[in-house]
Design a protein around this motif. Structure first.
Motif, short mmCIF file in Angstrom:
data_model
loop_
_atom_site.label_atom_id
_atom_site.label_comp_id
_atom_site.label_asym_id
_atom_site.label_seq_id
_atom_site.Cartn_x
_atom_site.Cartn_y
_atom_site.Cartn_z
N ALA A 1 0.84 -1.20 0.00
CA ALA A 1 0.00 0.00 0.00
C ALA A 1 0.87 1.26 0.00
O ALA A 1 0.59 2.23 -0.71
CB ALA A 1 -0.92 -0.01 1.22
N VAL A 2 1.96 1.23 0.78
CA VAL A 2 2.87 2.38 0.82
C VAL A 2 3.52 2.60 -0.53
O VAL A 2 3.62 3.73 -1.03
CB VAL A 2 3.94 2.17 1.92
CG1 VAL A 2 5.03 3.24 1.81
CG2 VAL A 2 3.30 2.20 3.29
N THR A 3 3.99 1.52 -1.16
CA THR A 3 4.66 1.62 -2.46
C THR A 3 3.74 2.20 -3.52
O THR A 3 4.12 3.09 -4.29
CB THR A 3 5.16 0.24 -2.92
OG1 THR A 3 6.09 -0.27 -1.95
CG2 THR A 3 5.83 0.32 -4.26
N LEU A 4 2.52 1.70 -3.57
CA LEU A 4 1.57 2.19 -4.57
C LEU A 4 1.23 3.65 -4.34
O LEU A 4 1.03 4.42 -5.31
CB LEU A 4 0.28 1.34 -4.52
CG LEU A 4 0.40 -0.09 -5.04
CD1 LEU A 4 -0.88 -0.87 -4.74
CD2 LEU A 4 0.69 -0.11 -6.54
N GLY A 5 1.17 4.04 -3.09
CA GLY A 5 0.79 5.42 -2.79
C GLY A 5 1.91 6.42 -2.94
O GLY A 5 1.69 7.63 -2.93
N ALA A 6 3.17 5.93 -3.09
CA ALA A 6 4.32 6.83 -3.11
C ALA A 6 4.88 7.07 -4.51
O ALA A 6 5.84 7.83 -4.66
CB ALA A 6 5.43 6.27 -2.22
N SER A 7 4.32 6.44 -5.52
CA SER A 7 4.87 6.59 -6.87
C SER A 7 4.73 8.03 -7.35
O SER A 7 3.67 8.64 -7.26
CB SER A 7 4.14 5.65 -7.84
OG SER A 7 4.63 5.79 -9.13
N ALA A 8 5.86 8.55 -7.87
CA ALA A 8 5.87 9.95 -8.31
C ALA A 8 5.61 10.12 -9.80
O ALA A 8 5.44 11.23 -10.29
CB ALA A 8 7.22 10.58 -7.96
N GLY A 9 5.65 9.03 -10.56
CA GLY A 9 5.33 9.11 -11.98
C GLY A 9 6.50 9.33 -12.89
O GLY A 9 6.33 9.37 -14.12
N SER A 10 7.73 9.49 -12.38
CA SER A 10 8.91 9.65 -13.25
C SER A 10 9.41 8.27 -13.66
O SER A 10 9.10 7.27 -13.01
CB SER A 10 10.01 10.40 -12.49
OG SER A 10 10.49 9.62 -11.41
N PRO A 11 10.21 8.19 -14.75
CA PRO A 11 10.72 6.87 -15.17
C PRO A 11 11.47 6.13 -14.08
O PRO A 11 11.28 4.93 -13.89
CB PRO A 11 11.62 7.22 -16.36
CG PRO A 11 11.03 8.48 -16.91
CD PRO A 11 10.56 9.24 -15.70
N SER A 12 12.35 6.86 -13.38
CA SER A 12 13.12 6.19 -12.32
C SER A 12 12.22 5.79 -11.16
O SER A 12 12.37 4.70 -10.58
CB SER A 12 14.24 7.10 -11.82
OG SER A 12 13.73 8.32 -11.30
N SER A 13 11.25 6.64 -10.81
CA SER A 13 10.31 6.31 -9.74
C SER A 13 9.44 5.12 -10.14
O SER A 13 9.19 4.22 -9.33
CB SER A 13 9.43 7.52 -9.41
OG SER A 13 8.43 7.17 -8.47
N ASP A 14 9.01 5.13 -11.39
CA ASP A 14 8.20 4.00 -11.87
C ASP A 14 8.99 2.70 -11.83
O ASP A 14 8.45 1.64 -11.51
CB ASP A 14 7.73 4.27 -13.31
CG ASP A 14 6.65 5.33 -13.37
OD1 ASP A 14 6.10 5.68 -12.31
OD2 ASP A 14 6.36 5.82 -14.49
N ALA A 15 10.29 2.79 -12.14
CA ALA A 15 11.12 1.58 -12.10
C ALA A 15 11.24 1.05 -10.68
O ALA A 15 11.16 -0.16 -10.44
CB ALA A 15 12.50 1.88 -12.67
N LEU A 16 11.45 1.97 -9.71
CA LEU A 16 11.52 1.55 -8.30
C LEU A 16 10.21 0.92 -7.86
O LEU A 16 10.20 -0.10 -7.16
CB LEU A 16 11.86 2.76 -7.42
CG LEU A 16 13.28 3.31 -7.51
CD1 LEU A 16 13.40 4.63 -6.74
CD2 LEU A 16 14.27 2.30 -6.96
N THR A 17 9.09 1.54 -8.28
CA THR A 17 7.78 1.00 -7.92
C THR A 17 7.58 -0.38 -8.53
O THR A 17 7.12 -1.32 -7.87
CB THR A 17 6.67 1.95 -8.40
OG1 THR A 17 6.82 3.22 -7.75
CG2 THR A 17 5.29 1.38 -8.08
N THR A 18 7.92 -0.50 -9.81
CA THR A 18 7.77 -1.78 -10.50
C THR A 18 8.63 -2.86 -9.84
O THR A 18 8.18 -4.00 -9.67
CB THR A 18 8.15 -1.65 -11.98
OG1 THR A 18 7.26 -0.72 -12.60
CG2 THR A 18 8.05 -2.98 -12.70
#
Length: 406
Positions: free
Chosen positions: A299-316
């Motif tokens: 839940a924390v990971t999904l809520g913290a995504s910033a939408g940048s390529p690097s942020s999306d990669a960390l989220t993924t």
């Protein structure tokens, strides 16, 4: 009338009256032998059989109690399975590549809601009011939230055994291991991306090549770090190190964005995207992670995504690891459901066996001390008729004798 004739007659009548009383008692109770003195051998056989029947009755009561308990466990497992499948669908939706940060926030809320639902299921009580998953601590709420907001298990790993038949015991309680004991990641390793990564690369477990090597890594304590650096000609190289030692090096081909495989710790890891020089990943041995911690982190990971390529990669990267951990819990649940089903089947089989034994033992009691009702009734009727006839004959003889002496 002679004195001896009178004496013999009264003795005969008394004997037959005693037989009538005995027959009437046997017919009313159904038993021909009621005391050891009547037939010691038959009484002993019946007593032993009756004691065995009582024992089987106790086993039957235990079977019913455990079956009720485990039926509740089965129902709860089914609800948990449905919840896990829903969580899997949410995770897969978040990984489809077209989900916006706002949509990820919504999915985060859904995961938080699922975590609360799961907490309620893990604290389910049986019809008798005892908690299903507390082990032997059935009166204590097994899963509770501590001051830091983490769900902790206060039950135990108890597996109380109860006798369900003369030669069979069964676990009469469940515990919370199905919610706490699964290994994170793929069960061998977990992969985390460096917090300062600026590229869009991800490293995902793709499968086990050498089970023994992978298992040895999992039981060890030495993580592997993969670092990326520029080769000086526009390409990247990677270096894998463990405990300060370099264990593998290689080039990252320009087509890495479409996926390239790196073999480490007996496993294949798929590199997708293009890491930046200075990026890193850490492959750590899998350790148990509670399903509540899994959902909380997700839940924390999904809520913290910033939408940048690097942020999306960390989220993924994180979400893929969470998806693998969820698969471990889905597998653990399947095993628990199977074990529960086997136990219920064993109890059912024991119940049928006990019922057959009770029927046989009841026949033993019947054959040993029970009265043959048709024979007893016929004998009673014949004896009563004989007594009545004898009394009439005696009365007639007595009248003739008195007339003779008048």
């Amino acid at each position: 009338m002679s004195a001896s004739l009178y004496t013999n007659f009264t003795a005969s009548i008394a004997s037959q009256d005693s037989l009538i009383n005995t027959l009437e008692e046997e017919i009313s109770t159904g038993y021909a032998v009621q005391t050891p003195e009547q037939n010691p051998a038959a009484f002993e056989v019946a007593t032993i059989a009756s004691d065995q029947i009582s024992g089987l009755d106790n086993d039957s009561a235990t079977q019913n109690s455990i079956t009720t308990q485990l039926d509740s466990v089965t129902s709860t497992y089914s609800a948990v399975s449905t919840l896990y499948n829903n969580v899997q669908s949410i995770i897969e939706q978040s990984l489809n590549g077209a989900t916006s940060p706002k949509e990820l926030q919504t999915l985060s809320t859904q995961i938080s809601s699922a975590a609360q639902q799961l907490l309620g299921l893990a604290n389910t009580t049986a019809p008798d009011g005892n908690y299903l998953f507390g082990g032997t601590r059935t009166n204590l709420t097994p899963f509770q939230t501590d001051s830091a907001g983490n769900v902790v298990y206060l039950g135990d790993a108890g597996q109380s055994q109860s006798q369900v038949s003369p030669d069979t015991t069964s676990s009469s309680v469940a515990n919370g291991e199905v919610f706490t004991s699964a290994l994170a990641g793929d069960g061998y390793s977990t992969v985390s991306a460096g917090a300062s990564n600026t590229g869009d690369g991800t490293l995902l477990s793709e499968g086990v090549l050498t089970p023994a090597t992978a298992a040895a890594f999992q039981t060890g304590n030495a993580p592997i770090t993969i670092s990326f650096a520029s080769s000086g000609v526009g390409n990247l190289t990677y270096t894998a190190s463990q405990s300060g030692n370099t264990i593998a090096t290689g080039n990252v081909p320009p087509e890495a964005a479409t996926g390239t495989t790196i073999e480490l710790a007996g496993q294949d890891f798929l590199l997708n995207g293009v890491p930046a020089a200075g990026d890193s990943f850490t492959i750590s041995p899998s350790r148990p992670q509670t399903v509540f911690a899994l959902l909380q982190n997700l839940a924390v990971t999904l809520g913290a995504s910033a939408g940048s390529p690097s942020s999306d990669a960390l989220t993924t990267q994180t979400i893929n690891g969470d998806l693998s951990t969820l698969a471990q819990y889905q597998q653990a649940l399947l095993v628990a459901q199977a074990q529960n089903g086997v136990t219920l089947q064993a109890i059912s089989n024991a119940g049928r066996s006990d019922a057959n034994q009770q029927t046989a033992l009841a026949a033993t009691v019947q054959n040993s001390i029970a009265v043959n009702q048709p024979v007893a009734i016929t004998t009673l009727d014949e004896t009563i008729s004989a007594v009545e006839a004898a009394e009439k004959a005696f009365s007639a003889a007595q009248s003739l004798s008195l007339f003779k002496y008048l």
